[in-house]
Write a protein that holds these residues in place. Structure first.
Motif, PDB file in Angstrom:
ATOM      1  N   GLU A  27      14.817  91.884  16.082  1.00  0.00           N
ATOM      2  CA  GLU A  27      15.827  92.300  17.066  1.00  0.00           C
ATOM      3  C   GLU A  27      15.804  91.403  18.298  1.00  0.00           C
ATOM      4  N   TYR A  28      14.858  90.496  18.344  1.00  0.00           N
ATOM      5  CA  TYR A  28      14.816  89.539  19.458  1.00  0.00           C
ATOM      6  C   TYR A  28      14.335  88.197  18.912  1.00  0.00           C
ATOM      7  N   ASP A  29      14.606  87.123  19.640  1.00  0.00           N
ATOM      8  CA  ASP A  29      14.153  85.803  19.213  1.00  0.00           C
ATOM      9  C   ASP A  29      12.661  85.688  19.485  1.00  0.00           C
ATOM     10  N   ILE A  30      11.884  85.559  18.416  1.00  0.00           N
ATOM     11  CA  ILE A  30      10.425  85.495  18.594  1.00  0.00           C
ATOM     12  C   ILE A  30      10.059  84.250  19.398  1.00  0.00           C
ATOM     13  N   TYR A  31      10.731  83.133  19.132  1.00  0.00           N
ATOM     14  CA  TYR A  31      10.591  81.929  19.962  1.00  0.00           C
ATOM     15  C   TYR A  31      11.988  81.497  20.370  1.00  0.00           C
ATOM     16  N   PRO A  32      12.092  80.808  21.522  1.00  0.00           N
ATOM     17  CA  PRO A  32      13.406  80.282  21.891  1.00  0.00           C
ATOM     18  C   PRO A  32      13.885  79.286  20.833  1.00  0.00           C
ATOM     19  N   LYS A  33      15.184  79.235  20.636  1.00  0.00           N
ATOM     20  CA  LYS A  33      15.727  78.208  19.739  1.00  0.00           C
ATOM     21  C   LYS A  33      15.501  76.864  20.426  1.00  0.00           C
ATOM     22  N   ASP A  34      15.261  75.819  19.637  1.00  0.00           N
ATOM     23  CA  ASP A  34      15.002  74.475  20.180  1.00  0.00           C
ATOM     24  C   ASP A  34      13.879  74.495  21.213  1.00  0.00           C
ATOM     25  N   LEU A  35      12.779  75.074  20.819  1.00  0.00           N
ATOM     26  CA  LEU A  35      11.596  75.133  21.689  1.00  0.00           C
ATOM     27  C   LEU A  35      11.277  73.732  22.208  1.00  0.00           C
ATOM     28  N   LYS A  36      11.126  73.609  23.526  1.00  0.00           N
ATOM     29  CA  LYS A  36      10.903  72.266  24.077  1.00  0.00           C
ATOM     30  C   LYS A  36       9.414  71.988  24.280  1.00  0.00           C
ATOM     31  N   GLU A  37       9.145  70.757  24.694  1.00  0.00           N
ATOM     32  CA  GLU A  37       7.760  70.362  24.966  1.00  0.00           C
ATOM     33  C   GLU A  37       7.323  70.890  26.329  1.00  0.00           C
ATOM     34  N   PRO A  38       6.065  71.199  26.545  1.00  0.00           N
ATOM     35  CA  PRO A  38       4.949  71.011  25.616  1.00  0.00           C
ATOM     36  C   PRO A  38       4.746  72.162  24.635  1.00  0.00           C
ATOM     37  N   TYR A  39       5.630  73.163  24.720  1.00  0.00           N
ATOM     38  CA  TYR A  39       5.420  74.387  23.939  1.00  0.00           C
ATOM     39  C   TYR A  39       5.515  74.139  22.435  1.00  0.00           C
ATOM     40  N   LYS A  40       6.466  73.253  22.079  1.00  0.00           N
ATOM     41  CA  LYS A  40       6.687  72.965  20.661  1.00  0.00           C
ATOM     42  C   LYS A  40       5.407  72.395  20.021  1.00  0.00           C
ATOM     43  N   SER A  41       4.810  71.422  20.696  1.00  0.00           N
ATOM     44  CA  SER A  41       3.589  70.797  20.154  1.00  0.00           C
ATOM     45  C   SER A  41       2.435  71.791  20.120  1.00  0.00           C
ATOM     46  N   ARG A  42       2.373  72.654  21.115  1.00  0.00           N
ATOM     47  CA  ARG A  42       1.288  73.654  21.127  1.00  0.00           C
ATOM     48  C   ARG A  42       1.441  74.590  19.927  1.00  0.00           C
ATOM     49  N   ARG A  43       2.677  75.000  19.657  1.00  0.00           N
ATOM     50  CA  ARG A  43       2.911  75.906  18.532  1.00  0.00           C
ATOM     51  C   ARG A  43       2.540  75.219  17.219  1.00  0.00           C
ATOM     52  N   PHE A  44       2.943  73.963  17.105  1.00  0.00           N
ATOM     53  CA  PHE A  44       2.667  73.190  15.897  1.00  0.00           C
ATOM     54  C   PHE A  44       1.151  73.085  15.682  1.00  0.00           C
ATOM     55  N   LYS A  45       0.443  72.737  16.747  1.00  0.00           N
ATOM     56  CA  LYS A  45      -1.017  72.552  16.652  1.00  0.00           C
ATOM     57  C   LYS A  45      -1.718  73.852  16.251  1.00  0.00           C
ATOM     58  N   CYS A  46      -1.234  74.939  16.836  1.00  0.00           N
ATOM     59  CA  CYS A  46      -1.827  76.253  16.557  1.00  0.00           C
ATOM     60  C   CYS A  46      -1.749  76.548  15.050  1.00  0.00           C
ATOM     61  N   GLY A  47      -0.585  76.283  14.455  1.00  0.00           N
ATOM     62  CA  GLY A  47      -0.405  76.499  13.016  1.00  0.00           C
ATOM     63  C   GLY A  47      -1.264  75.542  12.202  1.00  0.00           C
ATOM     64  N   GLU A  48      -1.236  74.266  12.567  1.00  0.00           N
ATOM     65  CA  GLU A  48      -2.006  73.266  11.818  1.00  0.00           C
ATOM     66  C   GLU A  48      -3.495  73.594  11.838  1.00  0.00           C
ATOM     67  N   ASP A  49      -4.002  73.931  13.015  1.00  0.00           N
ATOM     68  CA  ASP A  49      -5.438  74.231  13.149  1.00  0.00           C
ATOM     69  C   ASP A  49      -5.805  75.468  12.331  1.00  0.00           C
ATOM     70  N   MET A  50      -4.887  76.437  12.306  1.00  0.00           N
ATOM     71  CA  MET A  50      -5.174  77.662  11.555  1.00  0.00           C
ATOM     72  C   MET A  50      -5.260  77.371  10.056  1.00  0.00           C
ATOM     73  N   TYR A  51      -4.274  76.654   9.523  1.00  0.00           N
ATOM     74  CA  TYR A  51      -4.296  76.362   8.084  1.00  0.00           C
ATOM     75  C   TYR A  51      -5.467  75.440   7.733  1.00  0.00           C
ATOM     76  N   ALA A  52      -5.868  74.584   8.675  1.00  0.00           N
ATOM     77  CA  ALA A  52      -6.995  73.674   8.425  1.00  0.00           C
ATOM     78  C   ALA A  52      -8.292  74.455   8.185  1.00  0.00           C
ATOM     79  N   THR A  53      -8.454  75.597   8.856  1.00  0.00           N
ATOM     80  CA  THR A  53      -9.689  76.378   8.651  1.00  0.00           C
ATOM     81  C   THR A  53      -9.787  76.854   7.201  1.00  0.00           C
TER      82      THR A  53
END
Ligand SMILES: Cc1cc2nc3c(=O)[nH]c(=O)nc-3n(C[C@H](O)[C@H](O)[C@H](O)COP(=O)(O)O)c2cc1C
Length: 223
Positions: A76-102
């Motif tokens: 019912e709400y946007d979990i993340y803004p559309k077209d997430l800008k930097e530095p937030y976009k890279s932080r989100r990406f890293k968070c996912g990458e680091d999680m799957y890496a474990t």
């Protein structure tokens, strides 16, 4: 446990032990968290707590629905803004990458990533699931209050030796959750949260996220 310890030992726990949490403990956590501040002392939070057979029934219902509707009913709400800008976009990406890496799940292993993501909808096997909601009348300020309350729940959980994982993933199932929990229609779901004892042996729980240095987000004047 002092506040710094609670803050620093709170991590998103994504694998819980099969060990129940007494009702009295959950009540003590919420009773502490209620001392969170809120503008005008509105206390705009609503929490639904589910455990035991009722939680099993709920998770089975979601699992069944996921067979035909894997991406849920739509948030019912946007979990993340559309077209997430930097530095937030890279932080989100890293968070996912680091999680799957474990877990040793590679970037191209879409099925592996999806299977791990789907564990959200088992509340990562937490014995207790909480669902946080707010009256639809409320605005940005009260949503911020709800966020503070949510953090208080997570810190109180640490004081009781428990861990949590806030889960916005649940926002894709607003109708099913509202119906199952008998949520009044004026309430809107914010997120879910797994609560329980951390499985210390689970590789995913070894993930430690970092934080940007203070210089990046704080400014000081007049000292
Ligand atoms: C409101 C909120 C919703 C979140 N939703 C999810 C979620 O659906 N699934 C998940 O695995 N983690 C979720 N997280 C966890 C964040 O990814 C995590 O807090 C962040 O990466 C920082 O890591 P840490 O909590 O271990 O310090 C959520 C966190 C917050 C505060």
């Amino acid at each position: 446990m002092n506040v710094t310890e609670a803050l620093k030992t709170r991590i998103s726990c994504r694998a819980f032990l099969d060990r129940p949490v007494p009702e009295a403990t959950v009540r003590a956590i919420l009773d502490g968290a209620k001392w969170s501040p809120s503008g005008g002392n509105l206390q705009p939070w609503h929490v639904h707590v589910v455990t035991g057979a009722r939680l099993a029934e709920f998770l089975a219902l979601i699992a069944e629905k996921q067979k035909t509707t894997p991406f849920g009913e739509g948030s019912e709400y946007d979990i993340y803004p559309k077209d997430l800008k930097e530095p937030y976009k890279s932080r989100r990406f890293k968070c996912g990458e680091d999680m799957y890496a474990t877990l040793g799940i590679a970037r191209e292993d879409k099925a592996g990533r999806l299977m791990q993501f789907a564990r959200n909808f088992r509340a990562f096997d937490a014995p207790v699931a909480l669902f946080f909601a707010i009256d639809r009348q409320m605005g940005i300020d009260q949503w911020a209050d709800l966020g503070m309350f949510t953090q208080s729940v997570m810190l109180m959980a640490r004081e009781h030796g428990l861990h949590t994982c806030a889960q916005e993933a649940w926002a894709i199932w607003p109708k099913t959750i509202a119906e199952f929990l008998n949520m009044p229609p004026e309430l809107m779901l914010f997120c879910g949260m797994g609560l329980g004892f951390m499985d210390e042996t689970a590789p995913i729980n070894r993930l430690r996220t970092d934080r940007a240095p203070m210089e990046e987000w704080a400014s000081f004047s007049g000292f």
